[in-house]
Design a protein around this motif. Sequence first.
Motif, mmCIF file in Angstrom:
data_model
loop_
_atom_site.group_PDB
_atom_site.id
_atom_site.type_symbol
_atom_site.label_atom_id
_atom_site.label_comp_id
_atom_site.label_asym_id
_atom_site.label_seq_id
_atom_site.Cartn_x
_atom_site.Cartn_y
_atom_site.Cartn_z
ATOM 1 N N PHE A 119 -19.364 -0.253 -0.449
ATOM 2 C CA PHE A 119 -19.354 -1.655 -0.036
ATOM 3 C C PHE A 119 -19.063 -1.773 1.461
ATOM 4 N N PRO A 120 -19.512 -2.869 2.080
ATOM 5 C CA PRO A 120 -19.210 -3.100 3.494
ATOM 6 C C PRO A 120 -17.781 -3.634 3.634
ATOM 7 N N LEU A 121 -16.948 -2.918 4.326
ATOM 8 C CA LEU A 121 -15.531 -3.247 4.463
ATOM 9 C C LEU A 121 -15.347 -4.471 5.363
ATOM 10 N N GLY A 122 -14.614 -5.449 4.861
ATOM 11 C CA GLY A 122 -14.314 -6.643 5.637
ATOM 12 C C GLY A 122 -15.376 -7.715 5.575
ATOM 13 N N ALA A 123 -16.378 -7.543 4.725
ATOM 14 C CA ALA A 123 -17.490 -8.499 4.660
ATOM 15 C C ALA A 123 -17.311 -9.541 3.548
ATOM 16 N N GLY A 124 -16.212 -9.476 2.816
ATOM 17 C CA GLY A 124 -15.976 -10.439 1.747
ATOM 18 C C GLY A 124 -16.802 -10.206 0.498
ATOM 19 N N GLN A 125 -17.359 -9.007 0.334
ATOM 20 C CA GLN A 125 -18.163 -8.713 -0.855
ATOM 21 C C GLN A 125 -17.350 -8.103 -1.987
ATOM 22 N N TRP A 169 -9.022 -5.388 -1.504
ATOM 23 C CA TRP A 169 -9.771 -4.192 -1.109
ATOM 24 C C TRP A 169 -10.171 -4.275 0.353
ATOM 25 N N ASP A 170 -10.651 -5.430 0.795
ATOM 26 C CA ASP A 170 -11.051 -5.584 2.199
ATOM 27 C C ASP A 170 -9.884 -5.285 3.138
ATOM 28 N N GLN A 171 -8.675 -5.637 2.746
ATOM 29 C CA GLN A 171 -7.514 -5.366 3.590
ATOM 30 C C GLN A 171 -6.882 -4.005 3.298
ATOM 31 N N THR A 177 0.859 -1.186 0.000
ATOM 32 C CA THR A 177 0.000 0.000 0.000
ATOM 33 C C THR A 177 0.893 1.233 0.000
ATOM 34 N N ILE A 178 0.504 2.203 -0.803
ATOM 35 C CA ILE A 178 1.247 3.462 -0.894
ATOM 36 C C ILE A 178 0.242 4.585 -0.695
ATOM 37 N N ASP A 179 0.368 5.299 0.408
ATOM 38 C CA ASP A 179 -0.523 6.438 0.660
ATOM 39 C C ASP A 179 -0.042 7.619 -0.160
ATOM 40 N N ARG A 180 -0.871 8.077 -1.092
ATOM 41 C CA ARG A 180 -0.557 9.240 -1.923
ATOM 42 C C ARG A 180 -0.950 10.518 -1.197
ATOM 43 N N THR A 181 -2.101 10.470 -0.530
ATOM 44 C CA THR A 181 -2.593 11.572 0.292
ATOM 45 C C THR A 181 -3.220 10.952 1.525
ATOM 46 N N VAL A 182 -2.810 11.383 2.704
ATOM 47 C CA VAL A 182 -3.429 10.898 3.936
ATOM 48 C C VAL A 182 -4.623 11.799 4.219
ATOM 49 N N GLY A 183 -5.783 11.197 4.349
ATOM 50 C CA GLY A 183 -6.995 11.977 4.600
ATOM 51 C C GLY A 183 -7.007 12.574 5.995
ATOM 52 N N THR A 184 -7.996 13.424 6.226
ATOM 53 C CA THR A 184 -8.127 14.084 7.527
ATOM 54 C C THR A 184 -9.418 13.698 8.229
ATOM 55 N N GLY A 185 -10.241 12.870 7.583
ATOM 56 C CA GLY A 185 -11.524 12.484 8.152
ATOM 57 C C GLY A 185 -11.438 11.210 8.975
ATOM 58 N N ALA A 186 -12.589 10.604 9.171
ATOM 59 C CA ALA A 186 -12.692 9.376 9.957
ATOM 60 C C ALA A 186 -11.890 8.254 9.301
ATOM 61 N N GLU A 187 -11.435 7.306 10.118
ATOM 62 C CA GLU A 187 -10.625 6.185 9.633
ATOM 63 C C GLU A 187 -11.500 4.955 9.385
ATOM 64 N N ALA A 188 -11.322 4.344 8.236
ATOM 65 C CA ALA A 188 -12.111 3.166 7.856
ATOM 66 C C ALA A 188 -11.652 1.933 8.629
ATOM 67 N N LYS A 189 -12.645 1.170 9.107
ATOM 68 C CA LYS A 189 -12.347 -0.074 9.814
ATOM 69 C C LYS A 189 -13.332 -1.142 9.366
ATOM 70 N N ALA A 190 -12.965 -2.386 9.589
ATOM 71 C CA ALA A 190 -13.845 -3.499 9.225
ATOM 72 C C ALA A 190 -15.206 -3.295 9.880
#
Length: 142
Positions: free
Chosen positions: A83-89, A94-96, A33-46
Amino acid sequence: MRRLLCLLPLLLAACSSPSGNATTATDIPAMQTIDRTVGTGAEAKAGDTVEVNYTGWLYDPKAPDHHGKKFDSSFDHGGSFTFPLGAGQVIEGWDQGVVGMKVGGQRTLLLPSAMGYGSRGAGGDIPPNAALVFDVELVGIK
């Protein structure tokens, strides 16, 4: 006749080999993974439902940014993808790979084939055992 029998295995091998026009998949050993821009909002979690914009390419080891042939983009479909993160959809990469992104962030995912479409490939655009590159922007978390 004996010479023809000796040449038969070579002829059969030549006929069964892929042609020079066949698409050859390139794989990589592990996700990057290569972060091009680090966001400033909420952090995504499973467990979160995430909204992303993305563009996907076949991995090309010869390209400076590894972006080979483009095969899909949310921009080509008129909007973001949710999509729901971490749900295998979605594919495992992408989930990781989206976990830990912050809203407004942009990340490049370099995915080995096992974290994409593996040995089955996907349609005519993604050959079997192909590594993939995705540029992903986290638009929102719902």
